[in-house]
Write an enzyme that holds these catalytic residues in place. Structure first.
Site, PDB file in Angstrom:
ATOM      1  N   LEU A 117      -5.886 100.955 -50.559  1.00  0.00           N
ATOM      2  CA  LEU A 117      -6.412  99.741 -50.677  1.00  0.00           C
ATOM      3  C   LEU A 117      -7.220  99.381 -49.637  1.00  0.00           C
ATOM      4  CD1 LEU A 117      -4.445  96.467 -52.222  1.00  0.00           C
ATOM      5  CD2 LEU A 117      -5.862  96.267 -50.140  1.00  0.00           C
TER       6      LEU A 117
ATOM      7  N   HIS B 177       1.503  98.954 -39.246  1.00  0.00           N
ATOM      8  CA  HIS B 177       0.321  98.590 -38.523  1.00  0.00           C
ATOM      9  C   HIS B 177       0.135  97.020 -38.709  1.00  0.00           C
ATOM     10  CE1 HIS B 177      -3.886  97.890 -37.245  1.00  0.00           C
ATOM     11  NE2 HIS B 177      -3.833  99.063 -36.734  1.00  0.00           N
TER      12      HIS B 177
END
Length: 342
Positions: free
Chosen positions: A131, A235
């Site tokens: 994505l 992240h």
């Protein structure tokens, strides 16, 4: 908030290669499913075309690539992917975090050692991944549209998917584009920095992991502090994605990525919220007389399209707004899938 029908998620086409390549260059590394390599991306598109063309209710190792398009301008602004069955041609490796407890009667002390064990436990799962949303569009819920459109696609083609689903979140990457986890563990065995290993994996697959990675458990106490701190952390740009996955019913069950240590989220497919709550209904009319905000999908395989819309239930039928209907190619008497916008 993006207006209904302005953006649509659809099947990727050959002409999307240039757009995918441009988006891949914006990812900043560590994004294995969207490598900035034209040949690798073309191979993904070819594989996706074959999956969209096969119309049989059985599970095979396939990849579907979807594209987010602004239907007003024709611009491609995002992408996502669905893998039907991971680990069929190459092992699907993860590290599993476990704890070994030992007790010394003489010292009257109990020692608990955290270990990372190389495993293929998740082999045979389906996967949502790849994505990416263009930086200029990270508002208005478009990430949610991209992410949840995959679940409506799965719902519309349920027989093409297994019982379990996973999502790998990118792990911590430092300012230089390196991975503290990789540097503290695998990099010591491979003699490659993270960027080179990640690029090689994206293009060639990770069979080299099987060839070179030590098979015995790794005690995390023997890793550097920066490597230990990265274990299981997404992240910073993936925290919102992690929350969306948790809202859908995914959980972190102590599986992490072997490259960057990022968390792997898992769920039972039929328990995923958007799949479980999606409803199929015939369209009785298209008008703007109110309704609830929803994701609405129409069409199968390469004709699949999903957009935001307003839905008003009338018995077991629905009324949808004209903008959404036009975007997804639905009309009166069409059958659509819809699920409330969270």
């Amino acid at each position: 908030m993006s207006g209904t029908g302005t953006f649509v998620v659809r099947a990727a086409r050959d002409e999307d290669l240039a757009h995918l390549y441009e988006m891949a260059k914006l990812t900043g590394g560590g994004f294995t499913n969207l490598p900035p390599d034209r040949r690798a991306l073309k191979a993904k598109l070819d594989r996706s075309h074959a999956a969209f063309e096969r119309d049989e209710p059985s599970v095979k190792d396939e990849l579907f690539v979807l594209i987010l398009e602004n239907v007003t301008t024709g611009e491609v602004r995002g992408t996502c992917q669905i893998f039907t069955l991971v680990g069929q041609h190459h092992p699907f490796y993860s590290y599993r975090i476990s704890t070994l407890t030992q007790h010394s009667r003489e010292l009257e002390r109990t020692f608990r050692a955290e270990m990372l064990s190389l495993t293929t436990d998740l082999e045979g799962s389906s996967e949502v991944g790849g994505l990416f949303l263009h930086p200029g569009e990270r508002a208005g819920g478009l990430g949610l549209l991209l992410a949840r459109s995959r679940y409506l696609f799965i719902r519309a083609h349920r027989a093409r998917f297994g019982d379990r689903i996973l999502a790998e979140l990118r792990g911590v990457i430092d300012e230089a584009g390196g991975s503290p986890f990789w540097d503290g563990l695998a990099g010591r065995f491979f003699g490659m920095n993270f960027q080179d290993a990640d690029a090689f994996n994206a293009i060639n697959g990770h069979q080299f992991i099987a060839d070179l990675m030590p098979k015995h458990p790794i005690y995390t106490a023997m890793l550097s502090e920066s490597a230990r701190a990265a274990i299981g952390l997404p992240h910073p740009s993936g925290r919102a994605a992690m929350r969306m996955l948790e809202n859908e019913g995914f959980a972190f069950e102590k599986y992490i990525d072997i490259f960057d240590g990022g968390p792997t989220m898992t769920a039972r497919i039929d328990a995923v919220r958007s799949i479980r709550e999606a409803r199929e209904a015939a369209v009785v009319a298209c008008d703007r007389d109110g309704g609830s905000e929803a994701l609405v999908a129409h069409g199968r395989l390469s004709d699949f399209r999903c957009s935001f819309g307003t839905v008003r239930e009338v018995g077991d039928q629905v009324v949808i707004d004209p903008g959404c209907a036009q975007a997804i190619g639905a009309r009166e008497d069409s059958t659509v899938l819809h699920v409330g916008r969270l």
